[in-house]
Design an enzyme around this catalytic site. Structure first.
Site, PDB file in Angstrom:
ATOM      1  N   GLU A  80      -5.392  -8.393  -0.984  1.00  0.00           N
ATOM      2  CA  GLU A  80      -5.879  -8.133   0.270  1.00  0.00           C
ATOM      3  C   GLU A  80      -7.622  -8.149   0.059  1.00  0.00           C
ATOM      4  OE1 GLU A  80      -4.520  -5.583   3.332  1.00  0.00           O
ATOM      5  OE2 GLU A  80      -2.532  -6.021   2.426  1.00  0.00           O
ATOM      6  N   GLU A 127       0.804  -1.285  -0.056  1.00  0.00           N
ATOM      7  CA  GLU A 127       0.065  -0.075   0.020  1.00  0.00           C
ATOM      8  C   GLU A 127       0.707   1.216   0.140  1.00  0.00           C
ATOM      9  OE1 GLU A 127      -2.890  -0.480   3.187  1.00  0.00           O
ATOM     10  OE2 GLU A 127      -4.316  -1.708   1.758  1.00  0.00           O
TER      11      GLU A 127
END
Ligand code: BG6
Length: 476
Positions: free
Chosen positions: A373, A179
């Site tokens: 995810e 991220e």
């Protein structure tokens, strides 16, 4: 026609949320170790409040995780029983370089990952390695200011080189930074960056982002040189932004919000700063120090695939009244979407938003995608044997997998795989809680660190096993 035959089904974790064993094997201390549970966690995450040493009376859950450091064999056996084709995990930087700036790696740390990777290969599970999942040796924060400093590029490259060399032929799939866009929102949590009072925060954040992007390109170069078969990807905190209304002002605002995230993948994939970003940086009155050599690295070493996390979409508006209606979400601001239900933590559930996000990213880049995810954090109520009837989790995952299937079969998105977040309960990155559970496997541990650590299967365990066995056909 459904998913490709070699579709990579599995689960994803991060070292700082599950390994523990903080004082074993020569490991050093990282930014995430220094994030306590409680009211200080958020100001520490955003870099407002410094946390460079442990304070008495606070509980730091990443020091202990779920003790996977000692229990990985048992955990991997359970993943294998579910039929995992891939397991995404991250490297604890401080196991390999305890301070981050040593010349030689810590052999004991490498031995741990040798053994973990061999265990996966024993079951034909592909390792998918995140080189840094929000991980930064605290020594690098203290001495160099972490990613503010260009020296970090070489420290990271050294870590990456050690890993690429050691795991050549064993690990094929790699992610550089988890991220990466989180650095703009929670700079200490994401990258060990904290602020001083008069700091120009935009300047620091964008310079640090640039340094990470260059480090990622350099790692990609090294990884391809060491083994041309390596597939090296980037990783975005994903989820598209919707306008609250069809007022063109709102629509454009949502478009601009998405670009703040795509800024990162635009550079990872296209190898250059997009025009809109250069203008935005100019408007912010900041200047990023970039060298010609760095710009060439970005251009020449773009990623092989694009991965992202997906929990929800976001909503924005230009109406100040509407903007007051904020919902809690995964670090990036959103207002409540009146059409969606939320989890106990206020994260909105939007399965169709996954298809929308997949299409947006694929339209933009035409690169293979990987959902690394996706999951539902909830409070589980186990019976005396640790069994949880987690139909809510099954419903969440089922509805998302259906949309993912439509994106592949109806829209033609090229998708490599899907790893659910937290196949085993682990420490929450946002709150530090154990009670925010994502797993198919229950772990007996509470928010204060009490519990036997015993693992037990939830109802979703057998469900996911069936999903994998049928290559995503049987979702009932
Ligand atoms: C992502 C992170 O932001 O979301 C994970 O990559 C994190 O590390 C996950 O755990 C879920 O967030 P949380 O706060 O519920 O743990």
């Amino acid at each position: 026609m459904g998913f490709r035959k070699d579709f990579l089904w599995g689960g994803a974790t991060a070292a700082n949320q599950c390994e523990g064993g903080y004082n074993e094997g020569g490991r050093g201390i990282s930014n995430k170790d220094l994030m306590p549970i409680g009211p200080d966690r958020n100001p520490i995450a955003t870099g407002e409040k410094k946390s460079l040493d442990f304070e008495k009376d606070l509980y730091y859950p990443s020091l202990y995780g779920i003790d996977m450091y000692h229990r990985y064999k048992e955990d991997i056996a359970l993943f294998a029983e579910m039929g995992f084709k891939v397991y995404r995990f991250s490297i604890s930087w401080t196991r390999i370089f305890p301070n981050g700036d040593e010349d030689t790696p810590n052999e004991e740390g490498l031995k741990f990952y040798d053994s973990l990777i061999d265990e996966l290969l024993k079951y034909d599970i592909n390792p998918l390695v995140t080189i840094s999942h929000f991980d930064c040796p605290i020594h690098l924060s203290k001495k160099y200011g972490s990613w503010k400093n260009k020296k970090m590029i070489d420290f990271f490259a050294k870590l990456a080189t050690v890993l690429f060399e050691r795991y050549k032929g064993k690990v094929k799939y790699w992610l550089t930074f988890n991220e990466i866009n989180m650095i703009l929102h929670r700079p200490f949590n994401a990258a060990g960056i904290f602020f001083e009072e008069n700091d120009n925060r935009d300047q620091i954040k964008y310079q640090a982002a640039h340094n990470e992007l260059v480090a990622s390109a350099l790692a990609t170069k090294i990884g391809h040189e060491i083994d041309p078969d390596n597939k090296i990807g980037c990783m975005l905190l994903g989820g598209s932004t919707y306008p609250y209304t069809c007022n063109p002002e709102d629509v454009f605002e949502a478009y601009l919000d998405d670009r703040k995230n795509y800024f990162f993948t635009d550079i990872h994939v296209r190898g250059e700063y997009p025009a809109y970003a250069l203008k935005e940086i100019e408007r912010l009155g900041i200047e990023i120090e970039k060298t010609d050599e760095e710009m060439k690295l970005l251009k020449d070493h773009t990623v092989d695939f694009v991965s992202f996390s997906y929990y929800s979409t976001r909503v924005t508006s230009t109406d100040p009244e509407v903007l007051k209606n904020k919902t809690s979400d995964n670090a990036i601001f959103s207002i409540k979407n009146p059409y969606l239900k939320s989890s106990e933590w206020g994260w909105q559930v939007d399965p169709l938003g996954l298809r929308y996000t997949l299409n947006q990213i694929y339209d933009r880049y035409q690169k293979p995608l990987f959902i690394v995810e996706n999951g539902y954090g909830a409070i589980d109520k186990p019976d005396e044997n640790g069994y949880v009837e987690d139909d809510y989790r099954i419903d969440y995952l089922r509805s998302h997998i259906k949309e993912m299937r439509d994106a592949v079969t109806l829209d033609g998105v090229d998708l490599l795989g899907y790893t659910t977040w937290g196949p085993i309960d682990l420490v929450s990155a946002g709150t530090g809680q154990m009670s925010k559970r994502y797993g198919f496997i229950y772990v007996d541990l509470d928010d204060e660190g009490n519990g036997t650590l015993k693992r037990s299967k939830k109802k979703s365990f057998d469900w996911y096993k069936k999903v994998i066995a049928s290559n995503g056909e049987d979702l009932d």
